[in-house]
Design a protein around this motif. Structure first.
Motif, short mmCIF file in Angstrom:
data_model
loop_
_atom_site.label_atom_id
_atom_site.label_comp_id
_atom_site.label_asym_id
_atom_site.label_seq_id
_atom_site.Cartn_x
_atom_site.Cartn_y
_atom_site.Cartn_z
N VAL A 98 0.87 -1.27 -0.01
CA VAL A 98 -0.08 -0.06 0.06
C VAL A 98 0.72 1.22 0.04
N VAL A 99 0.20 2.37 -0.39
CA VAL A 99 1.04 3.54 -0.23
C VAL A 99 0.28 4.53 0.71
N VAL A 100 1.10 5.12 1.41
CA VAL A 100 0.66 6.10 2.58
C VAL A 100 1.05 7.35 2.03
N THR A 102 6.62 14.05 -1.30
CA THR A 102 6.71 14.22 0.23
C THR A 102 6.13 13.51 1.24
N SER A 103 6.81 12.80 2.23
CA SER A 103 6.31 12.13 3.23
C SER A 103 5.29 10.86 2.58
N VAL A 122 5.08 4.93 9.82
CA VAL A 122 4.04 6.09 9.51
C VAL A 122 2.87 6.11 10.62
N ALA A 123 3.13 5.60 11.94
CA ALA A 123 2.11 5.83 12.93
C ALA A 123 1.85 7.29 13.39
N ASP A 124 2.87 7.79 13.37
CA ASP A 124 2.88 9.12 14.15
C ASP A 124 2.33 10.19 13.16
N ARG A 125 2.76 9.99 11.83
CA ARG A 125 2.61 10.90 10.81
C ARG A 125 1.09 10.97 10.22
N ARG A 141 14.12 15.63 0.91
CA ARG A 141 14.17 15.88 -0.59
C ARG A 141 12.85 15.57 -1.10
N LYS A 142 12.54 16.41 -2.09
CA LYS A 142 11.16 15.95 -2.89
C LYS A 142 11.49 15.76 -4.37
#
Length: 414
Positions: A142-144, A153-154, A167-170, A364-365
């Motif tokens: 999957v993609v988050v 980004t992110s 990824v839990a925090d974000r 970086r992006k």
């Protein structure tokens, strides 16, 4: 008077040259570090351009001092801000519902699916538990990613539920989405739609890795499809279907991304209501005959444009590829001494001694490049061979050494 929202990523654009009828009467909101350039009668500056409240407050102060007739925004971060200001000031242009649909990846996919555009399975998430539930219902990678993000980004690709802790925090708070990972060729389509009518549509294919190539320090770019390619008309059709499914605006310049699966299905990745990021504008300049940001600025500001000339130039243009090299985790100690053979519009975007290490490298992006260029050819085989050759020559022209920057962004403030 035209109010221009100038993101730091758009610093240096020649607005007075693009909008000569308004030169000397332009207004700007930007940051302390950005020079608005000639042609501006008044400039409001903010400390943090990522702060919506600060940018909007500066724009409102500007509107109190001047009669604003149009709001121009070229950056992703300004799309919804500009729409909000137009509504408040009673100005023409894209308004909130349309702007939101072109930014919020959940709203976007809901509307696209309702309009008959294929989308991957997706869901809004506000916690790690939401991601876990989605992965249980949709086995496989999957993609988050942020609902309103840009430039990859992110973005995180999770192959197993054990990785959810990454990824839990974000994801806490509801500003993220999760979607099924789609394999296949990744394409983008850049298109202009004015007063309900399609003007021009340019389908392109990303080089291997697409906009996530920077994760592996690989260069990336894209190349325009010939009209004879069977995929060309399919991508054009899906783009206009997608534009029709989202809330309308008087004019739109869109940058859409699609996956083309191994079975030939065209599946939406996302669409933005703006010109694509670097180095796509240079490629579109070669196709359209002028910088697409110039074209869009004039249309958005209600100024005349010869759209027939744009169409004619696009029909006669050769195949074009853009390419860029991403930064490495280190400091630059050598720059290319010349453009690679066969390249045009070769631009070195870095300087000797520039440090891309540590937290800067980690953040970086996909649009962060140290060099970009174009190549043109009459057929796809020749075009892609030129991309490979020029990429190798440019890569060899850079030299790197280890960085002094801390790897942990918090260490920089300790």
């Amino acid at each position: 008077m035209i109010l221009v929202l100038i993101s730091p990523r758009n610093a240096g654009l020649p607005f007075a040259e693009w909008l000569p009828e308004e030169s000397g009467q332009l207004l700007a909101v930007t940051t302390q570090e950005v020079a608005a350039g000639p042609g501006f009668a008044d400039v409001e500056r903010v400390t943090d351009y990522t702060d919506d409240a600060s940018v909007l407050a500066a724009a409102r102060r500007m509107a109190e001092r001047h009669t604003v007739t149009r709001v121009l925004a070229l950056a992703e971060v300004d799309v919804e801000r500009a729409a909000r200001l137009r509504a408040e000031l009673g100005l023409p242009g894209q308004l909130a519902a349309s702007a939101r649909a072109y930014r919020d990846k959940v709203v976007m996919k809901e509307l696209a699916a309702a309009g008959g555009v294929a989308v991957p399975p997706f869901a809004a998430v506000a916690s790690a538990a939401d991601v876990a539930a989605f992965m249980a219902a949709h086995p496989g990678p999957v993609v988050v990613k942020p609902r309103g993000g840009s430039g990859s980004t992110s973005v995180a690709v999770l192959h197993d539920p054990s990785q959810i802790t990454q990824v839990a925090d974000r994801v806490t708070g509801g500003d993220y989405e999760v979607e099924g990972y789609v394999t296949g060729r990744m394409c983008h389509v850049d298109a202009l739609h004015v007063q309900g009518e399609p003007v021009v549509c340019v389908p392109s294919v990303y080089t291997d890795g697409g906009c996530l190539s920077h994760w592996t320090d690989s260069g990336n770019g894209s190349w325009t499809l010939p009209a004879s390619d069977p995929l060309y008309e399919r991508l054009v059709g899906e783009t206009w279907r997608l534009v029709g499914a989202l809330p309308a605006a008087p004019a739109l310049f869109v940058h859409a991304e699609f996956f083309v699966t191994d079975s030939g299905e065209v599946v939406l990745c996302e669409i933005a209501g703006r010109v694509g990021g670097t180095p796509i504008p240079a490629m579109l300049h070669a196709v359209l005959g002028l910088d697409p940001r110039h074209l869009w600025a004039r249309i958005e500001c209600g100024l005349p444009v010869d759209l027939d000339a744009v169409r004619a130039h696009a029909e006669a243009a050769p195949l074009v590829a853009n390419f860029g090299l991403p930064p490495r985790d280190g400091r630059i100690v050598r720059l290319p001494s010349q453009a690679p053979d066969g390249a045009r519009d070769f631009t070195v975007l870095a300087h000797l001694g520039e440090d891309w290490g540590g937290a800067r490298y980690a953040g970086r992006k996909s649009g962060d490049f140290i060099a970009t260029w174009l190549v043109t050819a009459d057929d796809a085989e020749e075009l892609l061979a030129l991309v490979d050759k020029t990429s190798a020559q440019t890569e060899a022209g850079f030299g790197w050494e280890p960085s002094d920057r801390p790897a942990d962004p918090e260490e920089a403030t300790r």
